[in-house]
Design an enzyme around this catalytic site. Sequence first.
Site, short mmCIF file in Angstrom:
data_model
loop_
_atom_site.label_atom_id
_atom_site.label_comp_id
_atom_site.label_asym_id
_atom_site.label_seq_id
_atom_site.Cartn_x
_atom_site.Cartn_y
_atom_site.Cartn_z
N CYS A 53 -2.05 -0.13 7.60
CA CYS A 53 -1.23 1.05 7.59
C CYS A 53 -1.36 1.84 8.81
CB CYS A 53 -1.83 1.99 6.35
SG CYS A 53 -1.67 1.09 4.66
N CYS A 96 -6.20 1.78 6.17
CA CYS A 96 -6.60 0.56 6.54
C CYS A 96 -6.15 0.05 7.88
CB CYS A 96 -6.36 -0.74 5.32
SG CYS A 96 -4.62 -1.24 5.28
N HIS A 120 0.79 -1.16 0.00
CA HIS A 120 -0.14 -0.10 -0.11
C HIS A 120 0.87 1.34 0.06
CE1 HIS A 120 -4.14 -1.46 1.69
NE2 HIS A 120 -3.82 -1.95 0.64
N GLU A 170 0.82 3.93 1.89
CA GLU A 170 1.38 4.12 3.27
C GLU A 170 2.54 3.58 3.49
OE1 GLU A 170 -1.65 3.61 2.24
OE2 GLU A 170 -3.30 4.04 3.71
#
Lengths: 144, 144
Positions: free
Chosen positions: A79, A76, A46, A48
């Site tokens: 992260c 999420c 992801h 992040e």
Amino acid sequence: MEIALEEAQAAYRENEVPVGAAVVYQNRIIAKDHNRMEQRQDPTAHAEMLVLKRAAEVLRSWRLQETSLYVTIEPCPMCAGAMHLARIEKLIFGARDGKKGAAGSLYNIPSDERLNHRILIFDGVMGKECRTIIENFFLEKRNQ
Amino acid sequence: MEIALEEAQAAYRENEVPVGAAVVYQNRIIAKDHNRMEQRQDPTAHAEMLVLKRAAEVLRSWRLQETSLYVTIEPCPMCAGAMHLARIEKLIFGARDGKKGAAGSLYNIPSDERLNHRILIFDGVMGKECRTIIENFFLEKRNQ
């Protein structure tokens, strides 16, 4: 957030769910990237996570104190959990994610008083633009 | 779990918080590793993250369906979130983590009905051994 949005647009062009992120330290962007889950076939890639990892390389420490993380969509659990571990100071995000958001929607990991570090949250920054790009992406996917 | 414990022992020797993990697919260990947060100065380098990433490389997919993840300590929000994203089937862990556990203690991300995938949890497997190694580590740290 404009830089994070540019990263989200890059993700869109690469057929990735369009989320972009950046880390700022002392008024300087030290990391920026976007979601690369499909291209790398990596469940942890992801936006992040990639910028946290990069910021730690730049600062040569896993402790990212006094940094701010900008991301186009609410993080999420993975992260948000990583931001907590990295001790970032501020989280600024654009649009909420009612399906898996962990900074106010389903959970609020950055503000959890039971954890040993709290992160300041600023949400809704350029929220409309951040939401539009992801909505367009899924609309296009459904129409294909 | 014995393999995960061996990995935790390796972490201990490397002066890392001793947590080890392994991923099993079709009765075969396809990934094993331990916490490397200090040596890599990477806030995301928990044992579970490293084995998820490695398993995705082996299976050439971020979707780790039909895999089981063994870890000596209950996963934190980051790691539990990553397991959810990777769609693992089973999580087997040794000892609970009352401070940041996200598979039953503070949160229960693998079983959250609001998320789009559920993971079966088996806890307490070799729990005493898994707890002892981490308790000894922190005891030694405090005595230094």
